[in-house]
Design a protein around this motif. Structure first.
Motif, PDB file in Angstrom:
ATOM      1  N   LEU A  88      -0.343  73.876  64.862  1.00 59.16           N
ATOM      2  CA  LEU A  88      -1.352  74.458  65.749  1.00 59.16           C
ATOM      3  C   LEU A  88      -0.975  74.265  67.216  1.00 59.16           C
ATOM      4  CD1 LEU A  88      -4.635  73.301  63.955  1.00 59.16           C
ATOM      5  CD2 LEU A  88      -3.645  75.608  63.957  1.00 59.16           C
ATOM      6  N   ILE A 118      -7.190  71.178  67.807  1.00 55.81           N
ATOM      7  CA  ILE A 118      -5.770  70.801  67.771  1.00 55.81           C
ATOM      8  C   ILE A 118      -5.638  69.282  67.843  1.00 55.81           C
ATOM      9  CG2 ILE A 118      -3.568  70.917  68.998  1.00 55.81           C
ATOM     10  CD1 ILE A 118      -4.360  73.772  69.872  1.00 55.81           C
ATOM     11  N   VAL A 156      -8.313  82.331  68.256  1.00 59.78           N
ATOM     12  CA  VAL A 156      -7.951  81.521  69.419  1.00 59.78           C
ATOM     13  C   VAL A 156      -8.123  80.048  69.052  1.00 59.78           C
ATOM     14  CG1 VAL A 156      -8.538  80.978  71.803  1.00 59.78           C
ATOM     15  CG2 VAL A 156      -8.653  83.343  71.011  1.00 59.78           C
ATOM     16  N   LEU A 157      -7.096  79.283  69.307  1.00 59.49           N
ATOM     17  CA  LEU A 157      -7.119  77.871  68.938  1.00 59.49           C
ATOM     18  C   LEU A 157      -7.847  77.045  69.988  1.00 59.49           C
ATOM     19  CD1 LEU A 157      -3.426  77.616  67.769  1.00 59.49           C
ATOM     20  CD2 LEU A 157      -5.445  77.744  66.327  1.00 59.49           C
ATOM     21  N   ASN A 158      -8.744  76.218  69.534  1.00 56.37           N
ATOM     22  CA  ASN A 158      -9.522  75.339  70.384  1.00 56.37           C
ATOM     23  C   ASN A 158      -8.759  74.014  70.528  1.00 56.37           C
ATOM     24  OD1 ASN A 158     -11.372  73.265  71.105  1.00 56.37           O
ATOM     25  ND2 ASN A 158     -13.074  74.548  70.445  1.00 56.37           N
ATOM     26  N   ASP A 159      -8.640  73.508  71.760  1.00 59.47           N
ATOM     27  CA  ASP A 159      -7.907  72.271  72.003  1.00 59.47           C
ATOM     28  C   ASP A 159      -8.503  71.089  71.235  1.00 59.47           C
ATOM     29  OD1 ASP A 159      -6.069  73.537  73.576  1.00 59.47           O
ATOM     30  OD2 ASP A 159      -6.895  72.816  75.482  1.00 59.47           O
ATOM     31  N   CYS A 202      -5.045  70.610  77.768  1.00 62.86           N
ATOM     32  CA  CYS A 202      -4.076  71.494  78.408  1.00 62.86           C
ATOM     33  C   CYS A 202      -3.438  70.800  79.618  1.00 62.86           C
ATOM     34  CB  CYS A 202      -4.762  72.791  78.830  1.00 62.86           C
ATOM     35  SG  CYS A 202      -3.726  73.920  79.762  1.00 62.86           S
ATOM     36  N   ALA A 248       1.821  76.615  68.101  1.00 67.19           N
ATOM     37  CA  ALA A 248       1.348  78.003  68.141  1.00 67.19           C
ATOM     38  C   ALA A 248       0.672  78.308  69.473  1.00 67.19           C
ATOM     39  CB  ALA A 248       0.382  78.264  66.982  1.00 67.19           C
ATOM     40  N   LYS A 249      -0.068  77.351  69.989  1.00 65.61           N
ATOM     41  CA  LYS A 249      -0.802  77.595  71.230  1.00 65.61           C
ATOM     42  C   LYS A 249       0.023  77.327  72.482  1.00 65.61           C
ATOM     43  CE  LYS A 249      -5.067  76.882  73.703  1.00 65.61           C
ATOM     44  NZ  LYS A 249      -6.421  76.357  73.674  1.00 65.61           N
ATOM     45  N   TYR A 250       0.860  76.289  72.477  1.00 66.97           N
ATOM     46  CA  TYR A 250       1.472  75.844  73.728  1.00 66.97           C
ATOM     47  C   TYR A 250       2.985  76.029  73.857  1.00 66.97           C
ATOM     48  CZ  TYR A 250      -2.929  73.874  75.215  1.00 66.97           C
ATOM     49  OH  TYR A 250      -4.231  73.728  75.615  1.00 66.97           O
TER      50      TYR A 250
END
Length: 164
Positions: free
Chosen positions: A23, A9, A3-6, A71, A26-28
């Motif tokens: 990154l 990133i 799980v990617l941490n903001d 986010c 990949a997350k957003y």
């Protein structure tokens, strides 16, 4: 993939742009696309607005101060892009009854499952709401964000978000 941490990133974007952007996407990528899509409806418009969102994130990452969550910051940019599309589209509206408009020649959106009648009815109901209420509903129930995050995205207060 973990799980990617903001925070990771943001650091990666500031240190190694290429890796950080990978990154970020990949997350957003998917979440931002669907957030915008629920507002603008059109797949093409959603893709364009999502792309512009990530360009704006990339260009202004150095201005991100952490006053809200990363986010919420991204969703605020995405929301602004979606609202820009909707504003631009206001002058382009056609009447469905106008035979000159060519509406009967349009193909149904391939990304919508029209067989799920309940989902179609729900989407029609959501789209009939004012924009502020659409945003609050979508961010809370589809994106599962907290009221404080939604308030940061919409430039409102948590109490106003709850009311919407």
């Amino acid at each position: 993939m973990a799980v990617l941490n903001d925070t990771d990133i943001v650091s990666a974007l500031k240190e190694n742009v290429e890796n950080g952007f990978r990154l970020l996407m990949a997350k957003y990528k998917e979440a931002v696309y669907w957030h915008i899509r629920r507002l603008v409806v059109s797949h093409d418009d959603a893709q364009d607005a999502a792309q512009e969102t990530f360009v704006r994130v990339f260009r202004s990452i150095r201005q991100f101060k952490g006053e809200c969550s990363f986010c919420a910051w991204i969703y605020r940019i995405a929301t602004n892009e979606a609202l820009r599309v909707l504003e631009r589209r206001r002058g382009e509206r056609l009447s469905l009854d106008d035979p000159e408009a060519g509406v009967s020649d349009l193909i149904a959106d391939e990304y919508v499952d029209y067989n799920d009648l309940e989902a179609v009815k729900l989407q029609k109901a959501i789209l009939s709401l004012p924009t502020k209420q659409q945003l609050a509903f979508n961010l809370r129930y589809y994106d599962e964000l907290e009221y404080d995050e939604i308030a940061a995205i919409t430039g409102s207060t948590a109490a106003n978000v709850k009311a919407n």
